[in-house]
Design a protein around this motif. Structure first.
Motif, PDB file in Angstrom:
ATOM      1  N   GLU A   1       0.805  -1.218   0.026  1.00 43.81           N
ATOM      2  CA  GLU A   1       0.017   0.112  -0.057  1.00 43.81           C
ATOM      3  C   GLU A   1       1.028   1.150   0.008  1.00 43.81           C
ATOM      4  O   GLU A   1       0.462   2.395  -0.621  1.00 43.81           O
TER       5      GLU A   1
ATOM      6  N   ASN B   1       1.331   4.049  -3.024  1.00 47.38           N
ATOM      7  CA  ASN B   1       0.861   5.309  -2.719  1.00 47.38           C
ATOM      8  C   ASN B   1       2.138   6.484  -3.270  1.00 47.38           C
ATOM      9  O   ASN B   1       1.800   7.362  -3.731  1.00 47.38           O
TER      10      ASN B   1
ATOM     11  N   HIS C   1       0.993   8.989  -6.071  1.00 46.66           N
ATOM     12  CA  HIS C   1       0.617  10.062  -5.447  1.00 46.66           C
ATOM     13  C   HIS C   1       2.300  10.969  -5.257  1.00 46.66           C
ATOM     14  O   HIS C   1       2.074  12.103  -4.948  1.00 46.66           O
TER      15      HIS C   1
ATOM     16  N   GLY D   1      -5.730   2.613   1.433  1.00 43.68           N
ATOM     17  CA  GLY D   1      -4.610   2.242   1.679  1.00 43.68           C
ATOM     18  C   GLY D   1      -4.020   2.627   2.868  1.00 43.68           C
ATOM     19  O   GLY D   1      -3.127   1.632   3.824  1.00 43.68           O
TER      20      GLY D   1
END
Ligand SMILES: Nc1ncnc2c1ncn2[C@@H]1O[C@H](COP(=O)(O)OP(=O)(O)OP(=O)(O)O)[C@@H](O)[C@H]1O
Ligand SMILES: [Mg+2]
Lengths: 141, 110
Positions: free
Chosen positions: A48, A52, A56, A110
């Motif tokens: 997770e 990310n 992101h 997440g």
């Protein structure tokens, strides 16, 4: 005492490689005969965090220290940072763009998953500078 | 029951990951949101989804799912196929939807 220190580059925006670091850590923990429950929790939490970083934050680095007592993972990125960590931690909160959602991401689960599956989670983040996640998983905990 | 036996019984067609077909099946999970599946699917589960991408293979691997079944003939992309072969995660396809497939799995597993 550390049994193993690992370092990975996590590429940004490359979904074909996202998850390689967590897969490798899972594999190594299995080889070491690490507690299966802890292996699963490490795999989930690290995946997770890794995803990310890809989605992101344009990628980053992962550092993993494995000892008999715990697995400590540092996920370091130089992305946009998280303006409101409390909000980001809420189940269902996501800023994932549509192209990423169509791949199955963006449930906003997440960070809550990471919290749930680690024994300790710290998030250091600064807007415009980046984010570091420090997570610890202990066998049998 | 092994993955292969179940697949044979329910008429699923194998797309990739043949090396893992001898695994025992234990339960079933249905879902398409990867983070959700990641935290809920259990080792040995048959995972029913329409997500045939490389991230789905990673999730199946990390959760120790027994196999993936792509329902409603959802597509498996080339990268995912290669990764499934490499990681020996069987990926099947069926024209049926997830509801019908889950019912059939439940019946077969008893
Ligand atoms: N490393 C990061 N850098 C910048 N922002 C982040 C980072 N990690 C998470 N975020 C922010 O926190 C939000 C919540 O993250 P979380 O992982 O819970 O959900 P998601 O990634 O959007 O969806 P999912 O993980 O369910 O696929 C993200 O949408 C994003 O806005
Ligand atoms: Mg996420």
């Amino acid at each position: 005492m550390s049994m193993l220190s690992l370092k990975y580059e996590v590429p940004g925006d490359d979904f074909t490689r996202a998850g390689e670091a967590s897969s490798d850590v899972k594999h190594k923990l299995k080889q070491l005969g690490y507690d299966p429950g802890a292996v699963r929790r490490v795999a989930i939490a690290m995946y997770e965090g890794e995803i990310n970083m890809v989605i992101h934050a344009g990628g980053g680095e992962a550092y993993v220290e494995i000892s008999p007592e715990e697995v400590e993972i540092h996920l370091v990125d130089h992305g946009p940072g998280i303006p409101d960590v409390e909000k980001a931690m809420q189940a269902g909160y996501s800023t994932a763009p549509d192209n990423v959602r169509s791949l199955g991401f963006g449930a906003g689960m997440g960070l809550p998953n990471i919290k749930k599956y680690t024994d300790d989670l710290q998030i250091e983040t600064e807007v415009g500078k980046g984010t570091t996640l420090i997570m610890k998983v202990r066998p049998g905990a | 029951m092994t993955v292969q036996e179940l697949a044979g019984r329910l008429g699923w067609e194998l797309l990739a990951g043949e090396g893992g077909c001898g695994r025992e099946v234990d339960g079933c999970y249905v879902g398409d949101l990867l983070s959700w599946v990641m935290s809920r699917a259990q080792a040995g589960n048959v995972w029913l989804t329409v997500m045939g991408n490389i991230n789905a293979i990673a999730v199946a691997s990390l959760t120790d799912s027994a196999c993936i079944v792509l329902t409603e003939s959802a597509a498996l992309d080339a990268e995912a196929r290669a990764r499934a072969d490499q990681q020996e995660i069987p990926v099947y396809t069926t024209g049926k939807n997830s509801y019908e497939t889950a019912l059939a799995v439940a019946e077969a597993l008893g």
